[in-house]
Design a protein around this motif. Structure first.
Motif, short mmCIF file in Angstrom:
data_model
loop_
_atom_site.label_atom_id
_atom_site.label_comp_id
_atom_site.label_asym_id
_atom_site.label_seq_id
_atom_site.Cartn_x
_atom_site.Cartn_y
_atom_site.Cartn_z
N LYS A 179 -6.97 7.59 0.97
CA LYS A 179 -7.27 8.36 2.18
C LYS A 179 -8.75 8.75 2.22
N ALA A 206 -11.14 5.04 1.26
CA ALA A 206 -10.98 3.93 2.22
C ALA A 206 -10.85 4.43 3.64
N GLY A 207 -10.70 5.76 3.81
CA GLY A 207 -10.61 6.32 5.15
C GLY A 207 -9.28 6.07 5.83
N LEU A 208 -8.22 5.85 5.05
CA LEU A 208 -6.91 5.56 5.64
C LEU A 208 -6.14 6.85 5.88
N THR A 209 -5.19 6.81 6.80
CA THR A 209 -4.31 7.94 7.05
C THR A 209 -3.11 7.85 6.12
N GLN A 240 -0.91 5.05 7.19
CA GLN A 240 -1.43 3.74 6.82
C GLN A 240 -1.25 3.46 5.33
N VAL A 275 -12.29 -1.88 -2.72
CA VAL A 275 -12.61 -1.21 -1.45
C VAL A 275 -14.10 -1.31 -1.17
N LYS A 281 -16.03 -3.01 2.13
CA LYS A 281 -17.06 -2.28 2.88
C LYS A 281 -18.32 -3.13 2.98
N ASP A 334 -14.56 -1.72 8.56
CA ASP A 334 -14.41 -0.28 8.72
C ASP A 334 -12.99 0.09 8.33
N SER A 335 -12.60 1.35 8.47
CA SER A 335 -11.27 1.79 8.02
C SER A 335 -10.14 1.05 8.72
N PHE A 366 -7.55 -1.47 6.79
CA PHE A 366 -6.10 -1.31 6.82
C PHE A 366 -5.42 -2.61 7.23
#
Length: 495
Positions: A289, A292-295, A298, A322, A326, A331-332, A336
């Motif tokens: 989260k 990687a900026g995931l929810t 996700q 990861v 990048k 992007d996130s 995903f």
């Protein structure tokens, strides 16, 4: 004064023969020593004679148990000699379990035979008896052996039987019968029970888990796959329901949005995920989260398709993979989407990925590009050896590295297919369909269709009406329903 030398008894307690001597002078000799009438002998000396005879009988009765005991000991030594024990080893067994001496020999012999019926023989039988001599006299063991032979039909491996019978307290063996019956009743096939029992810590299962504990555990897991999860990961039976299983299952369930079916899918795909603590799983979720900026949603979708992400090292694998994505410009949301299709990318070894990366660069892929990342994602499902053979196969059919790059850019899977399957399709394309290998540049997905049920079947059907020159794309991409209708129309026209 009358002197009577009546009884002299000498007994050897340790080695036969036993000598018992009874000396009674004749009555007539008594008359010669002193002058008294016969009536006096009858009234005064008869009690003395009867007392002497009673003492003789008592002496014989006292010696009888000693004689039987020696016979029992000798027979036991003979029995254990037949099993393979030395004399001093037999003495140690008798010292550990003195009840063996007083148990009828036929019962001891029958118990040894029943142990042998479980395929315990030779060193295994010797080791078991030496370790647990109480097995020779335990009353509970008869029920266990009957259960193993009759109900389980002797399916357990001898090594497993030895582990089961090696418990210190044979009274726990009775609960073993109940626990195994419970597992079978809930769906573990008899043919798999040996596998299940061989994977658990038997001491925990027998000493620390009650029948009620196991029943509660199975009942709790029922909505998520129940006994099927246990069959695949038997060591779950050793877990504590309240402090281990429930918190771990609830963590996954909360991450799924309280979706029991999806949670069950994760558990069925990787029952070993229940071996990880809540803290461990949470640290992986939080890493994906934050880094990687995931929810959360996700992250669960990735876990859903590839639960092993929870067991992957964060620092050795997750972080560098990861970072690679990048650098390739993801992007996130893009990350995903990539990880949902190629989650294995996160778990492969560094050596595996570096070899595949080398092949891709040799073909012509550029560093730090999305095209390279997509190609890497595609080849995660094949071995390095197969990938090398595939590239060599394409080159042997006249394709250049630039051609392979163009094909894999359009359809990355062409690098992951089995080289054996590809060779059969290329041969059919060129030899039977009479096509040029360069046609694959326009439609590389041809190599992904099944040879017999799709390519051959459709080619032979279309050949009846349109001849040989037909588009590979149109031949294979049309739906089965539409193709079937077309084939029926052609058949009607032919009629």
């Amino acid at each position: 004064m009358v002197i009577l030398s009546l009884v002299s008894c000498s007994v050897s307690l340790f080695s036969p023969p036993i000598s018992l001597r009874l000396h009674l002078p004749p009555v007539t000799s008594l008359y010669s020593h002193v002058n008294f009438p016969a009536s006096t002998f009858k009234t005064e000396l008869r009690p003395l004679l009867l007392c002497c005879l009673d003492r003789r009988d008592t002496a014989l009765n006292c010696l009888a148990p000693s004689i039987d005991g020696e016979t029992q000991i000798e027979s036991l030594f003979s029995l254990f000699r037949g099993i393979g024990f030395k004399e001093e080893e037999t003495e140690m067994i008798l010292a550990k379990n003195p009840d063996v001496k007083s148990t009828p020999l036929d019962k001891i012999s029958a118990r040894v035979s029943s142990l042998q019926s479980l395929k315990l023989d030779g060193f295994a039988l010797q080791g078991l008896i030496a370790k647990c001599p109480t097995l020779l006299t335990s009353e509970e063991l008869d029920l266990v052996i009957t259960f193993l032979v009759d109900e389980l039909e002797g399916r357990l491996d001898p090594e497993l039987v030895e582990r089961i019978l090696s418990v210190g307290d044979t009274s726990f063996l009775l609960s073993f019968n109940q626990k195994v019956r419970l597992l079978i009743h809930n769906g573990i096939p008899k043919e798999k029970i040996s596998h299940v029992l061989s994977k658990v810590y038997l001491s925990k299962l027998m000493y620390q888990k009650s029948v009620e504990d196991i029943e509660r555990l199975i009942s709790y897991l029922e909505p998520f796959g129940g006994i099927g999860i246990i069959a695949r990961r038997p060591v779950i039976l050793n877990s504590d329901l309240d402090t281990q299983l429930i918190p771990r299952v609830e963590f996954i369930r909360n991450l799924s949005g309280e979706d029991d079916f999806a949670t069950g899918t994760v558990l069925r795909r990787l029952p070993a995920i229940l071996s990880y603590s809540v803290d461990h799983m949470n640290s992986h979720v939080e890493f994906l989260k934050s880094f990687a900026g995931l929810t959360s949603e996700q992250v669960f979708k990735i876990v859903h398709v590839f639960p092993n992400v929870i067991s992957t090292s964060k620092e050795r694998k997750l972080r560098p993979r990861v970072e690679f994505l990048k650098e390739c410009g993801f992007d996130s949301p893009g990350m995903f989407k990539f990880l949902s299709k190629a989650p294995l990318f996160l778990a492969l070894s560094e050596d595996n990925l570096s070899h595949k990366l080398g092949f891709l660069v040799k073909i012509g892929y550029k560093h730090r590009t999305k095209e390279l990342a997509f190609a890497m994602g595609a080849v995660t499902r094949t071995s390095t050896d197969n990938m090398q053979r595939v590239i060599g196969l394409y080159l042997s059919y006249g394709l250049s590295l630039e051609d392979i790059l163009a094909m894999s850019t359009k359809h990355p899977q062409v690098l992951q297919y089995s080289h054996t399957s590809l060779e059969e399709k290329l041969e059919y394309l060129i030899e039977y369909m009479g096509r040029e290998v360069e046609e694959l540049l326009a439609f590389p997905a041809f190599l992904g269709y099944k040879l017999d049920s799709r390519i051959k079947h459709r080619y032979e059907e279309k050949l009846k009406s349109r001849g040989e020159n037909m588009s590979l794309n149109k031949l294979l991409t049309v739906s089965a329903e539409r193709f079937s209708k077309t084939a029926d129309n052609i058949e009607v026209i032919c009629l």
